[in-house]
Scaffold this motif. Sequence first.
Motif, PDB file in Angstrom:
ATOM      1  N   GLY A 350       0.784  -1.219   0.000  1.00 51.01           N
ATOM      2  CA  GLY A 350       0.000   0.000   0.000  1.00 51.01           C
ATOM      3  C   GLY A 350       0.817   1.269   0.000  1.00 51.01           C
ATOM      4  N   VAL A 351       2.105   1.155  -0.304  1.00 52.98           N
ATOM      5  CA  VAL A 351       3.011   2.306  -0.291  1.00 52.98           C
ATOM      6  C   VAL A 351       3.094   2.896  -1.697  1.00 52.98           C
ATOM      7  CG1 VAL A 351       5.391   3.043   0.114  1.00 52.98           C
ATOM      8  CG2 VAL A 351       4.318   1.333   1.633  1.00 52.98           C
ATOM      9  N   THR A 352       3.106   4.218  -1.797  1.00 48.78           N
ATOM     10  CA  THR A 352       3.222   4.898  -3.087  1.00 48.78           C
ATOM     11  C   THR A 352       4.684   4.947  -3.517  1.00 48.78           C
ATOM     12  OG1 THR A 352       1.287   6.264  -2.647  1.00 48.78           O
ATOM     13  CG2 THR A 352       2.812   7.042  -4.338  1.00 48.78           C
ATOM     14  N   VAL A 353       4.948   4.418  -4.724  1.00 44.82           N
ATOM     15  CA  VAL A 353       6.305   4.339  -5.254  1.00 44.82           C
ATOM     16  C   VAL A 353       6.288   4.832  -6.695  1.00 44.82           C
ATOM     17  CG1 VAL A 353       8.320   2.873  -5.630  1.00 44.82           C
ATOM     18  CG2 VAL A 353       6.654   2.259  -3.877  1.00 44.82           C
ATOM     19  N   GLU A 354       7.295   5.607  -7.049  1.00 36.13           N
ATOM     20  CA  GLU A 354       7.493   6.016  -8.442  1.00 36.13           C
ATOM     21  C   GLU A 354       8.881   5.567  -8.870  1.00 36.13           C
ATOM     22  OE1 GLU A 354       7.049  10.214  -7.992  1.00 36.13           O
ATOM     23  OE2 GLU A 354       5.274   9.851  -6.738  1.00 36.13           O
ATOM     24  N   THR A 355       9.009   5.122 -10.122  1.00 36.59           N
ATOM     25  CA  THR A 355      10.296   4.624 -10.596  1.00 36.59           C
ATOM     26  C   THR A 355      10.620   5.184 -11.977  1.00 36.59           C
ATOM     27  OG1 THR A 355       9.376   2.661 -11.679  1.00 36.59           O
ATOM     28  CG2 THR A 355       9.968   2.444  -9.352  1.00 36.59           C
ATOM     29  N   GLY A 356      11.898   5.165 -12.291  1.00 31.77           N
ATOM     30  CA  GLY A 356      12.401   5.477 -13.617  1.00 31.77           C
ATOM     31  C   GLY A 356      13.492   4.499 -13.969  1.00 31.77           C
ATOM     32  N   PRO A 357      14.178   4.698 -15.077  1.00 31.13           N
ATOM     33  CA  PRO A 357      15.209   3.741 -15.500  1.00 31.13           C
ATOM     34  C   PRO A 357      16.275   3.499 -14.440  1.00 31.13           C
ATOM     35  CG  PRO A 357      14.718   5.286 -17.270  1.00 31.13           C
ATOM     36  CD  PRO A 357      14.004   5.794 -16.048  1.00 31.13           C
ATOM     37  N   ASP A 358      16.679   4.558 -13.716  1.00 29.75           N
ATOM     38  CA  ASP A 358      17.746   4.390 -12.729  1.00 29.75           C
ATOM     39  C   ASP A 358      17.429   5.075 -11.405  1.00 29.75           C
ATOM     40  OD1 ASP A 358      17.973   7.045 -13.425  1.00 29.75           O
ATOM     41  OD2 ASP A 358      20.159   7.008 -13.637  1.00 29.75           O
ATOM     42  N   TRP A 359      16.139   5.232 -11.097  1.00 30.47           N
ATOM     43  CA  TRP A 359      15.777   5.889  -9.845  1.00 30.47           C
ATOM     44  C   TRP A 359      14.478   5.332  -9.294  1.00 30.47           C
ATOM     45  CZ3 TRP A 359      11.066   8.389  -9.692  1.00 30.47           C
ATOM     46  CH2 TRP A 359      10.504   8.737 -10.927  1.00 30.47           C
ATOM     47  N   LEU A 360      14.253   5.670  -8.015  1.00 22.38           N
ATOM     48  CA  LEU A 360      13.057   5.218  -7.314  1.00 22.38           C
ATOM     49  C   LEU A 360      12.740   6.224  -6.226  1.00 22.38           C
ATOM     50  CD1 LEU A 360      12.284   1.674  -6.012  1.00 22.38           C
ATOM     51  CD2 LEU A 360      12.705   3.466  -4.336  1.00 22.38           C
ATOM     52  N   THR A 361      11.454   6.590  -6.102  1.00 17.32           N
ATOM     53  CA  THR A 361      10.997   7.478  -5.030  1.00 17.32           C
ATOM     54  C   THR A 361       9.959   6.736  -4.200  1.00 17.32           C
ATOM     55  OG1 THR A 361      11.383   9.517  -6.284  1.00 17.32           O
ATOM     56  CG2 THR A 361       9.810   9.631  -4.459  1.00 17.32           C
TER      57      THR A 361
END
Length: 432
Positions: A350-361
Amino acid sequence: MTTSTGTAGRALTARIPGSKSLTNRALLLAAAADGTSVLRAPLVSDDTLAFRAALDDLGVAVETGPDGAWAVTGAGRGPVGGARIWCADAGTAARFLPPFAAAGAGAYVFDGSDQLRARPLRALADALERLGVSVRATGAGGLPLHLSADGVDGGELAVDGGLSSQFLSGLLMAAPLARGPLTLTVRDLVSRPYIDMTLALMRRFGADVTEESPGVFVAAPGGYTATDLPVEPDASTASYVFAAAAVTGATLTVPGLGRDSLQGDLGFVEVLRTAGARVEIGADATTVTGTGRLRGGFEVDMGPISDTFMTLAAIAPLADGPITVRGIGHARLKESDRIAAVAENLAACGVTVETGPDWLTVRPGPVRPATIACHRDHRIAMAFSVLGLRAPGLVLDDPACVAKTFPGFHAELERLFPTQGGSGRATEGGAR
């Protein structure tokens, strides 16, 4: 930040096994050295036992002494005679041993598990071919790898270090066995601290290797000399207990990991310092104390210490602001796609996560019970076990995968942070 394991304020001492990175590098260098080397307090785990078994296939004798030390008898050269080598899941075996074999003589076939076959090896095969080695990578990732060895002449070689620093480490460690000097020029190098570790160990075993300019390494021929080497506790593994102290308010010390450590992953404690923990790095030990608050609201480049980014990401939901990790694109090529695996599991919680090619928030918020998909990846299992100290109801689908680097992990975490009323623990089916 509230705690739930009854450890707040307690002073704990963790028992962390030897470094996998040091153990497997030292095994290779001892196998190449002239004489018998003794590795003291080596890591005994699936990966290091696979590496040891592979050396046995190559004709290198490794004996275990009564004190648990490993005595490795090398011949001062590469292997001869040819062999089939099973690397199991060990990426270091698949990346370090082919260059070692290339410096010897005979026909060799390297293979491994389906998980290892999926990991990239073709860049290493290409580098060996450009050194004049007859090599053929037949699988999608590169394994099985067929190699016909007749020694290496030396010369100059450009290496792409963007996928894994292990390619460069493997080539560097084999270089002193070549017939002439070898110059390796690397571009886009990831995980630089592991190269520093490799160079330090090569010199400990007597090699003449220098960095002539940034990214340009020159190794002279001359081989290695047997040595006695104590193996430090594993800094990557220590990240889990350091993080556990940070989120439970405990004070935790890892003996044997001090300011002169060869392992870059000890730098993880500086990330915990940014997140609000108190950190003391002494001559022979490191101590982390949780302060009652896990700070967020920052970005950090963890490319040089990417094996620990999952530890931070797993506890990030407990922080008071979002945390962004950058520089970790190469982590997608490890035992699992680690960015995707972390995001998948946090989302399941249930945690909000955003990702990209070489990153994560990761954004803070409540953590709901969930089954954690380990993807046969020891670091996913251990990282989410730390989150489980504060989040009841997390269940690992493959808790045994920690045997790759720390077979006793779950028992040690329970010893340090005993389960008490309502506290969490990431387990199999809730069993403790």
